[in-house]
Each structure stands twice: as C-alpha cells, then as structure tokens.
Design a protein around this motif. Structure first.
Motif, PDB file in Angstrom:
ATOM      1  N   LEU A  56       0.834  -1.202   0.000  1.00 23.01           N
ATOM      2  CA  LEU A  56       0.000   0.000   0.000  1.00 23.01           C
ATOM      3  C   LEU A  56       0.870   1.254   0.000  1.00 23.01           C
ATOM      4  N   THR A  57       1.889   1.263   0.830  1.00 17.45           N
ATOM      5  CA  THR A  57       2.798   2.412   0.892  1.00 17.45           C
ATOM      6  C   THR A  57       3.538   2.594  -0.424  1.00 17.45           C
ATOM      7  N   LEU A  58       3.993   1.493  -1.000  1.00 16.21           N
ATOM      8  CA  LEU A  58       4.770   1.557  -2.237  1.00 16.21           C
ATOM      9  C   LEU A  58       3.981   2.182  -3.370  1.00 16.21           C
ATOM     10  N   PHE A  59       2.772   1.668  -3.639  1.00 18.67           N
ATOM     11  CA  PHE A  59       2.075   2.197  -4.818  1.00 18.67           C
ATOM     12  C   PHE A  59       1.538   3.606  -4.583  1.00 18.67           C
ATOM     13  N   SER A  60       1.287   3.968  -3.338  1.00 20.33           N
ATOM     14  CA  SER A  60       0.846   5.341  -3.070  1.00 20.33           C
ATOM     15  C   SER A  60       1.971   6.338  -3.342  1.00 20.33           C
ATOM     16  N   LEU A  61       3.184   5.997  -2.941  1.00 18.47           N
ATOM     17  CA  LEU A  61       4.337   6.869  -3.214  1.00 18.47           C
ATOM     18  C   LEU A  61       4.611   6.960  -4.709  1.00 18.47           C
ATOM     19  N   VAL A  88       6.195   0.477 -11.314  1.00 19.91           N
ATOM     20  CA  VAL A  88       6.418   0.149  -9.910  1.00 19.91           C
ATOM     21  C   VAL A  88       5.113   0.268  -9.115  1.00 19.91           C
ATOM     22  N   ALA A  89       4.304   1.282  -9.432  1.00 22.08           N
ATOM     23  CA  ALA A  89       3.013   1.431  -8.755  1.00 22.08           C
ATOM     24  C   ALA A  89       2.148   0.196  -8.973  1.00 22.08           C
ATOM     25  N   CYS A  90       2.121  -0.289 -10.204  1.00 22.79           N
ATOM     26  CA  CYS A  90       1.298  -1.463 -10.513  1.00 22.79           C
ATOM     27  C   CYS A  90       1.868  -2.736  -9.893  1.00 22.79           C
ATOM     28  N   PHE A  91       3.178  -2.778  -9.658  1.00 28.68           N
ATOM     29  CA  PHE A  91       3.765  -3.895  -8.922  1.00 28.68           C
ATOM     30  C   PHE A  91       3.126  -3.967  -7.530  1.00 28.68           C
ATOM     31  N   GLY A  92       3.029  -2.822  -6.868  1.00 27.58           N
ATOM     32  CA  GLY A  92       2.393  -2.787  -5.555  1.00 27.58           C
ATOM     33  C   GLY A  92       0.920  -3.112  -5.608  1.00 27.58           C
TER      34      GLY A  92
END
Length: 441
Positions: free
Chosen positions: A90-95, A115-119
């Motif tokens: 959650l933190t990763l794709f929000s950033l 990278v967002a879609c990875f999260g």
C-alpha cells in the motif's frame, strides 16, 4: 478437524479488519483504473507528446508490474506475513502515484507506473486472503464480496476526479490525489492483525491462538508448524486433485482480466472517438464502475447461497451480452446502462472469481493460490490495452471494439463451466463435475 474459537458477532475489532482491507482495495482500484480515466487528457494536449500506440504500450508494461507483484506476493507472504505485505505494498504504490504526478517525461512516468502497478498487483490477493480468513463462517462470500467492492469504488472516485480535474487541470492532480492513501497506513498498523495460519506456520502457536481467539478465527489442528517455503506453497496448488481446477482457474482469470483491462482502459477514448466530449466519455467509465459495485454486492449475496461458480458464469454472459448490444450503437443513456452491466460482468465477475479461488484453496496456500491465479490473469491484463489499441487502430468504432471484447467473455463462461461447485464457504473443497469432452483440459 479444527479447534474453533468462540466467534464474536462482528465485533468492532473484526469490522476494523474489513474496513482497512476495503480502504486498501479502494486505493488499489483508484490507482489501477485511473490510467484509463486520464487517457483522454494525456492524449488531449494536457499530457505528453505521445501516440495512441505509446499509451497502449505503457498500459501493458505497467500491467507487467502487476503480474510481477501477484507472483511475488505469494512468496513474500509465506516469509513475512500478510500484515507487513499489505502495509508495504500500500505504501509503495501510493508513493509511486505521487511520483507519476510529477514525472518530468513519458519515460519516467512509465517507470513510476510500472512500480506502482507492482504494488497494486500484490495488494489484492493479500487483502482477499485476509478478508476470507477473518470472515465469519457462513458469511464469507458476503464479507469478501463487500470488501471486493473496494476496487470498483476506487474506480468511481478515479472517474469522478478525472471528470472534475482533467479538462481544466490536466492529469497530474488526478494522480497526486492517490497519495492520500498514505493516510490509511497508520490505521493498518493499528487495526490489521497478522494471519493466525501464518503465525502457526512459523511456530508462533500461542500468538496464533491469541489472535484467533480475539477475532473468532478457527485454528486448524493439522496446520503445519514449520517455516513455509516457496516450493511447498506452490506445490500445494497441484496436490489433492487440484491440478485441473488450478489450470482452468488460471485461464478464466486470464480471459476475465483481458476483458476488464481492455474495456476499462479504452472505454473513455472509444466513446470520445464516437463523438462524446471528454467529460461524457469518462462518465461511461463511471457507469461501468457503479455497475461493478452493485453487481458485486448482488453476486456476493447470491453467491453465499448458490456458490460463486454460477455468479462467475452469469457475469461473463452478462458482459458479453452488454458489449454485444453496445455494438448496435444505441443512444447515450442506453450505452450508460450497458456500460453498468458490462461493469458487473467485468469487475464484478473477477471479484467472484477471487472469492472462488479463496474458498477453493486451504488457508496455508490461499494467498499463493490467489497470487498465481492473478499473475497468470495479468497476462490477459497486459494483452488487453494493446489489444484494444490494435482494434481501435483498425477502425470500426464502438461496434468493432465492443464485439472484440465480448468474445473473450464468452470463452470465460465456457471455461468456468469446467470447474466444480464449491461445497461451502469454509474452503472445504469442490464438487467436481463428471469428466466430459467439453470439460477436459
């Protein structure tokens, strides 16, 4: 055989688990489907100097990130636990969505989007596994179905945000708003417990029983008290006569996600080329999302009684029929209604597939089963935007595009017929159909 802890009646602590799971999936849905909602702005002079083919390619590349996230999540949850993975992804794709908002060029935007879609790809199977494990017996389909309205609700918010900001401010503020999901992270740390099945597999039996007692989660006596491995959790998908159903579910997910991502990515642009303005074209994606929410709730209620399989087949057929009728070039109001039906048949159907997968596999391999099914399904998601770009490039407008996405939906319904019916919502197994030529793999 299981030792069942005393089950509270949907205590505040239990509701908190479902609320944060739903909020995480809402952010997941916003981040995933905002791309389709902002394509008219990206191509309309507010974005980068790119072509339709460029947009389709980045849409597909980003979904490769989702595939990787879905594959990796099953491995990581066995090692790190569902709570930490949920919060980390959650933190990763929000950033990364904030990074998309300030991307200086198209290449940077594509990298951040990947990278967002990875999260995003890793959060969904984790959230479904959490919701299913903590849902009260006898209400698992309903609870999981309600939690799975999160992605569709996120799509609604993405569509409304794009409607309000895209024409006047461009796409960047629409992506920046996704960063608000970081506000959910502290609530997750406080409200989201670790999975009892994970704790037991790591030898933390007393902690597992304490969490199970607080939330009313059954603790399996024969759950393996050992460190899970990548190989063992994956092998479980093919043991106990599961090989055939596992493969069929992978193919069903592939066809479902091809239809979803093809339609949701290109629906606004297809409608714009049909003569509708940017606002009106995005509103069809809004209708698609609302249909997914209503359809998911109805399907979850019916799925609790009849099982998820009939709901998956019904959804596929509904999507195919709605898309086929859209090919007749009906009026704007009729297209909105058909878009809503297609939303039920798209996102709503995938939610029921997720419910089926969560019920089919035992607790120890549930996240892995969901991760692998969604990972293979992401191949369809990757193909969907590029497939849509190809169809649009051929010309033919709404009619050709609608029919092109109705076909895989029909194939999905036929394949789902080949799997068994879930016996109950406890994950006990399925009643396999008698082997026939049509059901054989």
């Amino acid at each position: 055989m299981s030792i069942t802890a005393r089950r509270p009646r949907m205590s505040g602590a239990l509701i908190g688990v479902f609320v944060v799971s739903w909020l995480g999936l809402l952010a997941d849905g916003y981040d995933l489907y905002v791309y389709g909602a902002t394509i008219p702005g990206i191509l309309g002079g507010h974005g980068f100097d790119v072509t339709t083919a460029d947009v389709g390619l980045v849409g597909s590349i980003a979904l490769v990130g989702m595939l990787c996230g879905s594959l990796v999540v099953g491995i990581l949850t066995d090692r790190l636990g569902r709570r930490r993975i949920f919060i980390s992804f959650l933190t990763l794709f929000s950033l990364m969505m904030l990074a998309c908002a300030i991307a200086p060029n198209w290449t940077s935007f594509a990298a951040f989007r990947f990278v967002a879609c990875f999260g995003v790809g890793g959060l969904l199977p984790t959230a479904v596994a959490v919701a299913h494990e903590f849902a009260p017996a006898g209400r698992k389909s309903i609870v999981v179905g309600i939690v799975l309205t999160g992605p569709a609700a996120g799509t609604v918010i993405a569509s409304l945000t794009a409607l309000g900001l895209l024409e006047t401010h461009g796409f960047r503020p629409v992506y920046a708003i996704a960063g608000l999901a970081l506000l959910i992270v502290p609530a997750c740390w406080r409200l989201l417990p670790e999975s009892p099945s994970y704790l037991r597999s790591r030898g933390r039996v007393e902690e597992a029983e304490r969490v199970a007692g607080r939330f009313g989660v059954p603790v399996e006596e024969n759950a393996p008290v050992m460190a899970a491995t990548i190989a063992s959790s994956t092998r479980a998908l093919f043991h106990g006569g599961r090989t055939r159903t596992t493969i069929v579910l992978w193919m069903v997910c592939l066809l479902s996600l091809l239809t979803i991502f093809g339609v949701s990515t290109w629906l606004p642009q297809i409608m714009r080329e049909a003569g509708y303005g940017v606002g009106s074209s995005v509103s069809f994606l809004l209708a698609y999302s609302v249909g997914a929410i209503i359809g998911t709730i109805i399907a979850a209620l019916l799925g609790q009684r009849f099982g998820p399989k009939p709901m998956v087949m019904t959804g596929f057929v509904a999507a195919a029929v709605a898309l086929g009728l859209m090919a007749t070039n009906p009026s704007g109001i009729a297209i909105a209604v058909l878009s809503a039906v297609a939303g039920f048949g798209g996102l709503g159907t995938q939610n029921m597939i997720n419910d089926y997968v969560a019920q089919y596999y035992p607790a120890g391999s549930r996240a892995t089963g969901l991760g692998w099914a969604l990972a293979v399904g992401r191949i369809g998601a990757i193909v969907g935007p590029t497939y849509g770009a190809f169809i649009i490039g051929l010309g033919g407008g709404v009619s050709v595009a609608a029919i092109s996405f109705a076909v895989p939906a029909l194939f999905g319904a036929a394949l789902m017929f080949a799997v068994g019916q879930i016996k109950s919502d406890s994950g006990a197994g399925v009643v396999e159909p008698a082997p026939t030529r049509s059901a054989a793999i």
